[in-house]
Design an enzyme around this catalytic site. Structure first.
Site, PDB file in Angstrom:
ATOM      1  N   GLU A 181      68.676  24.046  29.548  1.00  0.00           N
ATOM      2  CA  GLU A 181      68.626  22.054  30.504  1.00  0.00           C
ATOM      3  C   GLU A 181      69.525  22.011  31.347  1.00  0.00           C
ATOM      4  OE1 GLU A 181      66.127  20.714  29.545  1.00  0.00           O
ATOM      5  OE2 GLU A 181      65.091  21.709  28.191  1.00  0.00           O
ATOM      6  N   ALA A 229      59.108  14.500  28.935  1.00  0.00           N
ATOM      7  CA  ALA A 229      57.437  15.517  28.882  1.00  0.00           C
ATOM      8  C   ALA A 229      58.253  17.183  28.739  1.00  0.00           C
ATOM      9  CB  ALA A 229      57.155  15.670  30.272  1.00  0.00           C
ATOM     10  N   MET A 230      57.917  17.675  28.566  1.00  0.00           N
ATOM     11  CA  MET A 230      57.736  19.844  27.711  1.00  0.00           C
ATOM     12  C   MET A 230      56.587  20.387  29.022  1.00  0.00           C
ATOM     13  SD  MET A 230      59.166  21.082  24.982  1.00  0.00           S
ATOM     14  CE  MET A 230      58.672  22.634  25.587  1.00  0.00           C
ATOM     15  N   GLU A 231      57.670  21.422  28.746  1.00  0.00           N
ATOM     16  CA  GLU A 231      57.640  22.491  29.979  1.00  0.00           C
ATOM     17  C   GLU A 231      56.501  23.855  28.777  1.00  0.00           C
ATOM     18  OE1 GLU A 231      60.789  22.145  28.385  1.00  0.00           O
ATOM     19  OE2 GLU A 231      61.580  23.906  27.932  1.00  0.00           O
ATOM     20  N   HIS A 236      61.612  24.860  34.507  1.00  0.00           N
ATOM     21  CA  HIS A 236      61.737  25.437  33.575  1.00  0.00           C
ATOM     22  C   HIS A 236      61.225  26.832  33.608  1.00  0.00           C
ATOM     23  CE1 HIS A 236      64.840  22.761  30.663  1.00  0.00           C
ATOM     24  NE2 HIS A 236      63.579  22.002  30.796  1.00  0.00           N
ATOM     25  N   GLU A 258      60.461  19.790  34.842  1.00  0.00           N
ATOM     26  CA  GLU A 258      59.398  20.717  33.478  1.00  0.00           C
ATOM     27  C   GLU A 258      58.736  21.715  34.455  1.00  0.00           C
ATOM     28  OE1 GLU A 258      59.915  19.729  30.469  1.00  0.00           O
ATOM     29  OE2 GLU A 258      60.827  18.098  31.774  1.00  0.00           O
TER      30      GLU A 258
HETATM   31  N1  B3K Z   1      62.266  20.205  26.364  1.00  0.00           N
HETATM   32  C1  B3K Z   1      62.228  19.358  26.471  1.00  0.00           C
HETATM   33  C2  B3K Z   1      62.818  18.976  25.062  1.00  0.00           C
HETATM   34  C3  B3K Z   1      61.750  18.276  23.766  1.00  0.00           C
HETATM   35  C4  B3K Z   1      62.423  18.474  22.694  1.00  0.00           C
HETATM   36  C5  B3K Z   1      62.040  17.494  21.771  1.00  0.00           C
HETATM   37  N2  B3K Z   1      63.054  17.143  20.510  1.00  0.00           N
HETATM   38  C6  B3K Z   1      61.820  18.708  27.703  1.00  0.00           C
HETATM   39  C7  B3K Z   1      62.802  18.837  28.806  1.00  0.00           C
HETATM   40  O1  B3K Z   1      64.091  18.991  28.650  1.00  0.00           O
HETATM   41  O2  B3K Z   1      62.204  19.461  29.627  1.00  0.00           O
HETATM   42 ZN    ZN Z   2      64.286  20.397  30.490  1.00  0.00          ZN
END
Ligand code: B3K
Ligand code: ZN
Length: 879
Positions: free
Chosen positions: A324, A266-268, A305, A302
């Site tokens: 992270e 997933a992505m924040e 974050h 997420e």
């Molecule tokens: N910050 C995203 C990482 C996505 C990177 C993709 N190349 C996921 C996470 O750690 O929440």
């Molecule tokens: Zn993350």
């Protein structure tokens, strides 16, 4: 083509120009999306050198127009290449207008703007925004964003971006638009856009200061019944972050969108988290307990974050673990508080010691803060995430919770709205506690797993216990010299007569019965006085540091700790160590062609576990689980996959034969048909029951086979169904497995996430026909190389979990993986560079396999490679 060059942390420079505000307009079309950008730019106050050109990142963009302060630029005023747009002369403060065209439908890398099942979506971290428009694509450029999304009203009824919707309307030709404003300055990697035919479930959350937040989860219509758990998890996470870190949500709207094609979990993105559907959708009939827990953890991660990553972000990508590692630590703590804390720790450490230790021991080993990289996408690793979390956990333990919390308060308030470094974070911890953390900083810069050799003896005459600790970190590819680290070791001394933790006194200071000692030198002696009875030391309780610790425990010592250690984690670990000693003997016996004999002490220990009334059933299920083949392999100097498999199978079967009735009783006692809930008590019961069944199925006990069949047919919940189907599929009973697999495959053909499980179950079969089956499944209509979840379910699972067959001595397993890597290198370099991992670990195997694996790596190297695969293959072959 020239070889891609690494970039170095020590070359960091402040950005020459800052973007104060970004206006974007997207006119969406699958083959030709227009992106109009207006950037409000100004020279950075600390970059006042003469004649600094404006250099913007941009890849796969067709530039249509560029203007400064409304004046269109002529040919001699700028230059464009495959990676940049350079404008030679610009004022101190100005507006830059650009217009570009991009083709989302041909974007198979899933970075930037792409199409997933007809839906437009974005992934910008780390460097995907440069595939959307020309921009200073670096995290230390933070701007407010205003985004207008235009699309076809019929096929794209929902148009989303970061922040709050401020305007919407109809346009000619059946098109419509929505304008979004995000008031919080953010780096472009947090930008997001989604457009599609989606439906939402909505809920509300009132923050601690009384603000009302709307929560939305957007999914394809048929998945509307699979969002309850994610929504409940989100609300728990929001509350937990208020209670634990005093952090509340800051916008009026928080959205999660589920997409099918996604490189990561997933992505924040600010206010608009985009999720791999596997990390958000659950239903009792389609998702296992493990999946429910993973969803809870990722939703929380997420969300967390929003502070650790978004409000305070990273200055550059070398600092990735700043957000992270800290956020993983936060989500681990949340899950521990929400479920069973000891089990969460056991699961995390057991995964860590298998996978992160292997990374540290391999050719891609790197520090928690790397000092150079070619492709940042290759650094979303277990070291950055999980070891980074262990380092933050050590800080929490060194400072104690209260000081640590003061440190996080200071960090969040001082650096709100800024892009900062690991020094800034640790500096806050130092400031609030006064502790000298200078030696501790080496945890960030030094790669590799520290090894500690511990020895102890009891001096009866003086009632003293002497403990010697010696540390050493083995060399890693580009770091040969290693410094001693500051390693906190939590320990207890367990009296062999009483079975209790003994009061410890060190250098005249009373430490109590459970304490932390600090190893800072290469070698240190600790003398504990007033120890009235001979103890067995319980070392590194709770895995207090990410190290390998050896102590010459006898089997009786381990059996004793397994019963008496007051630390649940170390009780489990004692069982693992005991099993490892037996496994080592059996691996040797297998290699020497000697008859295998089961260690009765292991049988006795398991009998005690099965019959004693253990309160925490989830911990018990973990204790009954033998170390995985991957973990066993980590402990061997040269990995012999066949001997490991044979030894582990022998232990499992011997335990099943010796304790058949006990396992049967455990199974019977934990069967239940109460309606499914993903709550700790039920999860523990299912885990215990299914572990027992797996022992019984290892000997294909007739009654167990019938029970497994029944459990499959009862179709009560996916945890039980999947466990049963796996046991049948992995057994020799193809008469039962084949119809079960067929029925399951037909029933769930419409559900992509269930089909992923169907793939994984089949490719983990230990039988040698599995490779042929895998090739056959790659032709299945539900499989596609373009979908990362499919690649992971089929290829990734096979290569990482089916060790005997992936490492087949004819090299066919290696060849298959290399073929896939070569295809994926063209389609999706990020996934290609990840899926190749098992091949890069060739140093760990016998010479025949080494040669086969290296030959496949050479074959890959001969291709025209993406920077991602290039970097990994070069490192692997240089090792
Ligand atoms: N910050 C995203 C990482 C996505 C990177 C993709 N190349 C996921 C996470 O750690 O929440
Ligand atoms: Zn993350």
């Amino acid at each position: 083509m020239s070889a891609p060059q690494p970039i170095h942390l020590h070359d960091y420079q402040l950005p020459a120009y800052r973007v104060t505000h970004t206006e974007l307009k997207f006119d969406l079309s699958p083959s030709a999306t227009r992106v109009v950008a207006r950037l409000h730019l100004e020279r950075h106050s600390e970059r006042q050198e003469d004649n600094l050109p404006l250099v913007l990142n941009g890849e796969h963009l067709k530039l249509l127009r560029v203007a400064i302060d409304g004046q269109e630029l002529g040919a001699g005023e700028y230059s464009v290449d495959a990676e940049t747009l350079t404008i030679f002369e610009v004022p101190q403060r100005f507006l830059l207008d650009t217009e570009v065209e991009i083709a989302p439908e041909s974007n198979t890398a899933l970075e930037g703007l792409y199409l997933s099942n007809g839906m437009f979506c974005t992934q910008c971290e780390a460097e995907g925004f440069r595939r959307i428009t020309y921009y200073p694509d670096r995290p230390d450029v933070m701007a407010t964003f205003s985004t207008t999304v235009i699309g076809d009203a019929a096929s794209l009824p929902v148009l989303l971006s970061n922040g709050n919707p401020v305007e919407r309307g109809e346009l000619p030709n059946g098109r419509h638009f929505v304008t979004w404003e995000d008031p919080f300055p953010k780096p472009c990697y947090l930008f997001a856009l989604v457009a599609g035919d989606l439906e939402k479930v909505e809920d509300r959350f009132t923050t601690m200061s009384g603000r009302d937040v709307t929560l939305q989860i957007w999914v394809e219509k048929e998945n509307l019944d699979k969002t309850d758990h994610a929504m409940a998890s989100l609300k728990r996470a929001m509350k937990w972050d208020e209670d634990t870190y005093g952090r509340e949500y800051d916008l009026d709207l928080f959205m999660i969108v589920a997409v099918n094609d996604f490189n990561m979990g997933a992505m924040e993105n600010k206010g608009l988290n985009i999720f791999n559907s596997a990390a958000v959708l659950t239903h009792p009939l389609t998702a296992t307990d493990a999946a429910f827990q993973r969803v809870e953890g990722i939703v929380a991660h997420e969300y967390f974050h929003n502070w650790s990553g978004n409000r305070v972000t990273c200055r550059d990508w070398f600092q990735l673990s700043l957000k992270e590692g800290f956020t993983v630590f936060r989500d681990q703590s949340f899950s521990a508080d929400t479920n069973s804390a000891p089990v969460k720790r056991i699961e995390d450490v057991s995964f860590f010691r298998t996978a992160q230790f292997a990374e540290d021991a391999g050719p891609t080993a790197h520090p928690v803060r790397p000092d150079h990289y070619i492709e940042i996408s290759n650094f979303y690793t277990l070291t950055i995430y999980e070891k980074g979390a262990e380092v933050v956990r050590m800080l929490r333990n060194l400072l104690g919770w209260e000081a640590f919390r003061k440190g996080t308060d200071l960090y969040f308030s001082r650096f709100d709205g800024q892009a900062v470094t690991i020094e800034d974070f640790v500096g806050c911890m130092h400031e609030v506690s006064g502790q000298d953390l200078s030696q501790f900083m080496s945890w960030y810069s030094q790669a590799g797993t520290p090894e500690i050799d511990a020895n102890g003896h009891y001096d009866y005459a003086k009632s003293e216990y002497h403990l010697t600790l010696r540390q050493r970190t083995p060399a890693t590819p580009d770091q040969h010299e290693k410094l001693p680290l500051h390693i906190p070791i939590r320990l207890g001394l367990v009296g062999t007569k009483s079975g209790d933790d003994l009061e410890m006194t060190l250098d005249g200071e009373t430490l109590g019965k459970d304490a932390v000692i600090h190893l800072r030198e290469e070698e240190q002696n600790f003398v504990f006085t007033g120890i009235a009875e001979a103890p067995v030391p319980s070392l590194l309780r709770g895995f207090s540091a990410p190290v390998k610790l050896r102590f010459p425990y006898g089997r009786e010592d381990l059996a004793f700790l397994l019963q008496h250690d007051s630390d649940g984690f170390n009780r489990w670990d004692a069982g693992q160590r005991l099993a490892m000693l037996a496994l080592d003997d059996l691996i040797a016996a297998h290699r020497n062609g000697v008859e295998k004999v089961m260690d009765v002490r292991v049988v006795d220990a398991f009998r005690t576990l099965l019959t004693a009334k253990v309160d925490d059933k989830a911990v018990l299920a973990e204790m009954l689980t033998l170390p995985s083949e991957a973990y066993i392999a980590e402990q061997q100097p040269v990995v012999d996959v066949d001997a490991i498999h044979a030894a582990r199978t022998f232990v499992k079967q011997s335990l099943a034969v010796a304790l058949r009735d006990e396992f049967m009783a455990v199974y019977g006692d934990h069967q239940s048909d109460v309606s499914y809930a993903p709550e700790p008590g039920q999860i523990a019961d299912r885990a215990l029951k299914n572990v027992a069944l797996s022992y019984l199925m290892s000997i294909e006990d007739e009654e167990a086979v019938a029970l497994t069949q029944q459990q499959f047919e009862a179709d009560h919940n996916m945890t039980d169904v999947r466990a049963a189907l796996t046991l049948l599929t992995h057994s020799s009973r193809s008469d039962l497995a084949d119809p079960a697999l067929k029925a399951f495959g037909e029933k769930w053909a419409h559900d992509s996430l269930v089909m992923d499980q169907w793939f994984s179950i089949q490719v983990t079969r230990p039988q040698p026909d599995v490779l042929e089956r895998l090739k056959f499944l790659m032709q299945h209509p539900a499989f596609s190389l373009k979908n990362p979840n499919k690649v992971r379910a089929l290829i990734g699972t096979f290569a990482s979990q089916n060790r005997v067959n992936f490492h087949r001595i004819d090299g066919e397993g290696y060849q298959l993986l290399a073929d896939v890597v070569i295809e994926l290198n063209k389609l999706n370099p990020e996934i290609a560079a990840r899926i190749i991992t098992p091949l890069t670990r060739w140093q760990r195997f016998d010479e025949t396999r080494q040669a086969l694996m290296k030959a496949e790596l050479e074959r890959i190297r001969a291709e025209e490679l993406s920077p991602n695969v290039y970097e990994v293959v070069e490192k692997a072959l240089a090792a």
